[in-house]
Design a protein around this motif. Structure first.
Motif, mmCIF file in Angstrom:
data_model
loop_
_atom_site.group_PDB
_atom_site.id
_atom_site.type_symbol
_atom_site.label_atom_id
_atom_site.label_comp_id
_atom_site.label_asym_id
_atom_site.label_seq_id
_atom_site.Cartn_x
_atom_site.Cartn_y
_atom_site.Cartn_z
ATOM 1 N N PRO A 239 0.809 -1.222 0.000
ATOM 2 C CA PRO A 239 0.000 0.000 0.000
ATOM 3 C C PRO A 239 0.842 1.272 0.000
ATOM 4 N N GLU A 240 2.108 1.157 0.386
ATOM 5 C CA GLU A 240 2.962 2.337 0.406
ATOM 6 C C GLU A 240 3.218 2.908 -0.991
ATOM 7 N N LEU A 241 2.873 2.153 -2.027
ATOM 8 C CA LEU A 241 3.056 2.651 -3.391
ATOM 9 C C LEU A 241 2.087 3.782 -3.736
ATOM 10 N N VAL A 242 0.997 3.898 -2.979
ATOM 11 C CA VAL A 242 -0.042 4.884 -3.294
ATOM 12 C C VAL A 242 -0.374 5.685 -2.036
ATOM 13 N N ARG A 243 -0.352 6.990 -2.154
ATOM 14 C CA ARG A 243 -0.643 7.853 -1.009
ATOM 15 C C ARG A 243 -2.131 8.158 -0.851
ATOM 16 N N GLY A 244 -2.846 8.262 -1.960
ATOM 17 C CA GLY A 244 -4.244 8.686 -1.868
ATOM 18 C C GLY A 244 -5.129 8.039 -2.908
ATOM 19 N N LEU A 245 -5.751 8.850 -3.770
ATOM 20 C CA LEU A 245 -6.679 8.371 -4.790
ATOM 21 C C LEU A 245 -6.131 8.747 -6.165
ATOM 22 N N VAL A 246 -6.042 7.752 -7.047
ATOM 23 C CA VAL A 246 -5.499 7.970 -8.387
ATOM 24 C C VAL A 246 -6.447 7.327 -9.397
ATOM 25 N N TYR A 247 -6.914 8.123 -10.350
ATOM 26 C CA TYR A 247 -7.880 7.667 -11.355
ATOM 27 C C TYR A 247 -7.331 7.903 -12.756
ATOM 28 N N PRO A 248 -7.720 7.056 -13.714
ATOM 29 C CA PRO A 248 -7.432 7.356 -15.117
ATOM 30 C C PRO A 248 -8.432 8.369 -15.662
ATOM 31 N N VAL A 249 -8.183 8.855 -16.861
ATOM 32 C CA VAL A 249 -9.166 9.693 -17.545
ATOM 33 C C VAL A 249 -10.261 8.764 -18.058
ATOM 34 N N PRO A 250 -11.526 8.977 -17.661
ATOM 35 C CA PRO A 250 -12.578 8.023 -18.030
ATOM 36 C C PRO A 250 -13.014 8.172 -19.478
ATOM 37 N N ASP A 251 -13.609 7.107 -19.996
ATOM 38 C CA ASP A 251 -14.232 7.122 -21.310
ATOM 39 C C ASP A 251 -15.635 7.689 -21.136
ATOM 40 N N PRO A 252 -15.965 8.819 -21.765
ATOM 41 C CA PRO A 252 -17.275 9.442 -21.538
ATOM 42 C C PRO A 252 -18.449 8.627 -22.052
ATOM 43 N N ALA A 253 -18.180 7.573 -22.835
ATOM 44 C CA ALA A 253 -19.276 6.755 -23.366
ATOM 45 C C ALA A 253 -19.836 5.797 -22.325
ATOM 46 N N PHE A 254 -19.163 5.684 -21.177
ATOM 47 C CA PHE A 254 -19.575 4.711 -20.174
ATOM 48 C C PHE A 254 -19.702 5.363 -18.808
ATOM 49 N N PRO A 255 -20.582 4.820 -17.948
ATOM 50 C CA PRO A 255 -20.714 5.352 -16.591
ATOM 51 C C PRO A 255 -19.653 4.801 -15.643
ATOM 52 N N PHE A 256 -18.718 3.984 -16.157
ATOM 53 C CA PHE A 256 -17.669 3.399 -15.330
ATOM 54 C C PHE A 256 -16.414 4.275 -15.413
ATOM 55 N N LEU A 257 -15.643 4.318 -14.335
ATOM 56 C CA LEU A 257 -14.528 5.258 -14.250
ATOM 57 C C LEU A 257 -13.176 4.622 -14.543
ATOM 58 N N GLY A 258 -13.165 3.332 -14.870
ATOM 59 C CA GLY A 258 -11.899 2.679 -15.177
ATOM 60 C C GLY A 258 -11.203 2.181 -13.925
ATOM 61 N N VAL A 259 -10.127 1.418 -14.133
ATOM 62 C CA VAL A 259 -9.373 0.843 -13.015
ATOM 63 C C VAL A 259 -8.620 1.962 -12.297
ATOM 64 N N HIS A 260 -8.913 2.135 -11.006
ATOM 65 C CA HIS A 260 -8.281 3.203 -10.242
ATOM 66 C C HIS A 260 -7.729 2.678 -8.928
ATOM 67 N N LEU A 261 -7.019 3.542 -8.219
ATOM 68 C CA LEU A 261 -6.321 3.191 -6.981
ATOM 69 C C LEU A 261 -6.918 4.010 -5.851
ATOM 70 N N THR A 262 -7.359 3.341 -4.797
ATOM 71 C CA THR A 262 -8.084 4.017 -3.721
ATOM 72 C C THR A 262 -7.527 3.612 -2.365
ATOM 73 N N ARG A 263 -6.944 4.570 -1.666
ATOM 74 C CA ARG A 263 -6.527 4.323 -0.272
ATOM 75 C C ARG A 263 -7.702 4.632 0.631
ATOM 76 N N GLY A 264 -8.196 3.607 1.323
ATOM 77 C CA GLY A 264 -9.368 3.755 2.165
ATOM 78 C C GLY A 264 -9.054 4.310 3.532
ATOM 79 N N VAL A 265 -10.098 4.463 4.346
ATOM 80 C CA VAL A 265 -9.922 5.034 5.680
ATOM 81 C C VAL A 265 -9.116 4.109 6.591
ATOM 82 N N ASP A 266 -9.046 2.816 6.235
ATOM 83 C CA ASP A 266 -8.273 1.876 7.047
ATOM 84 C C ASP A 266 -6.836 1.719 6.562
#
Length: 418
Positions: A239-266
């Protein structure tokens, strides 16, 4: 006309996820003394979409100006942070990076900048050096940082809504699956699987994955069907590889945001999701199949039109689902240091995506009114973020319909309305 005593409650909410519980909470706050009952088929709250997502408080940057998603997410994010702080619920406002990994994505990234500023969001544009400053292991040609994005424990939020409803005199019944709805001139009668009948002036359908089925039980044509998509996640072993939240640029044709990285509250970091067709509405594993539900999905013309229109995109999602190496390569576009060994399987979620007959993916919240009834027919992400304003809007509609039955709202003391 039935007497007041003949009703078991004034407003009956089907669904104990975050939207149903927020609606019940809003009713008890807006019109104290209103008799509210929530029916939930599981033996606790938030067992499906609410409790099986990445826990992100969305800023609203992705959604078109004027849409319900935009209005409610921007407002709801701030309100949710305040609610979490007031009730001691784990949360953090971390901001997030949306990263372009190729020059071809720059026009879409710039469009997000313009949209974010139109929403009044704090958006900063970054070059590669600034990306590395915020996320040393992340690579991209450009990025934007959205300061209002955060994370929280949505299950804890739903549990708190439930506690507030109960403290205000509302009833929450778990293990109460709705099997029949009988709408009459005086209101609605609902029968649960244990044979009990609940009579109410107004029914609110917040059944999520089963919202279209409940609408049909009530005799209404929802005009759409829920087509379930399974979101598959991994947990990052480093988990040390990621500090916070990292998202790709989404494809506007879809309601999905793509594979992203999410550091949770835990402190754990989740990677995903894939978005693949689920073979059951609660198909959290690839081998979970409900033949009747699958047949209903395949019988809906919109399902086939989606497949024909977006088969290339869908094939890529399925490929990453079946191949961990393909999934890893998708993550490496953002995080080059990640390896297959760094990715550990994590519980999946299922998105309740409403699809129109012509194959259109419903891209906004969809709330429809019917006699004595309010149906929430499409409320996937960012519905958890927007749960407070959505709940108030659905509550407003429900109370309006209750008044139409001759019901007089209880006296509301000054300061209790929200």
């Amino acid at each position: 006309m039935m007497t007041h005593a003949a009703y078991d409650c004034d407003v009956l909410v089907i669904g104990g996820g975050i939207v149903g519980l927020s609606t019940a909470y809003a009713i008890t706050r807006t019109a104290p003394g209103t008799r509210v009952t929530v029916l939930e088929k599981e033996w606790g709250p938030a067992r499906h979409q609410t409790g099986r997502n990445s826990g992100v408080i969305h800023s609203g940057i992705y959604y078109p100006p004027g849409s319900l998603k935009a209005r409610y997410a921007v407002r709801g994010a701030a309100e949710l942070v305040d609610f979490c702080a007031e009730h001691g619920i784990a949360h953090a406002v971390t901001g997030k990076l949306i990263v372009a990994t190729s020059r071809g994505e720059l026009p879409r990234l710039h469009a997000l900048v313009q949209r974010g500023r139109a929403h009044g969001l704090p958006v900063r544009e970054f070059g590669p050096a600034q990306i590395a400053e915020y996320e040393p292991e992340v690579r991209g040609v450009a990025a934007i940082r959205v300061g209002t994005t955060g994370v929280c424990d949505f299950t804890a939020v739903a549990v708190r809504f439930a506690a507030e409803v109960s403290a205000s005199g509302g009833q929450i019944r778990y293990g109460a699956e709705v099997v029949a709805v009988d709408r009459r001139p005086w209101g609605v009668a609902v029968r649960t699987s244990d044979g009990q009948v609940v009579r109410a002036r107004v029914l609110v359908n917040c059944a999520g994955l089963h919202s279209d089925r409940v609408a049909r039980l009530a005799g209404d044509d929802p005009g759409a069907r829920i087509v379930p998509f399974r979101g598959e996640y991994y947990e990052l072993a480093r988990p040390e590889l990621v500090r916070g939240l990292v998202y790709p640029v989404p494809d506007p044709a879809f309601p999905f945001l793509g594979v992203h990285l999410t550091r949770g509250v835990d402190g754990t970091v989740h990677v995903g999701p894939n978005a693949v067709p689920a073979l059951a509405r609660e198909g959290y594993g690839p081998t979970v199949v409900h033949p009747r539900e699958l047949a209903a999905t395949l019988a809906w013309p919109g399902s086939w039109r989606i497949a024909r229109r977006h088969w290339r995109y869908g094939a890529g999602e399925v490929h990453r689902s079946l191949s961990k190496s393909a999934f890893t390569r998708a993550v490496q576009r953002l995080l080059p240091e990640v390896t297959e060994a760094d990715l550990r399987p994590s519980p999946a979620g299922v998105r309740a995506q409403a699809v129109l007959r012509d194959g259109t993916l419903v891209d906004d919240f969809l709330i429809r009114d019917a006699p004595h009834t309010v149906h929430v027919l499409n409320a996937p992400s960012p519905a958890a973020t927007a749960s407070l304003p959505i709940g108030r809007e659905v509550a407003r509609r429900a109370l309006q319909r209750a008044r139409a039955t001759g019901w007089t709202p209880p006296a509301v003391e000054s300061g209790h309305c929200v």
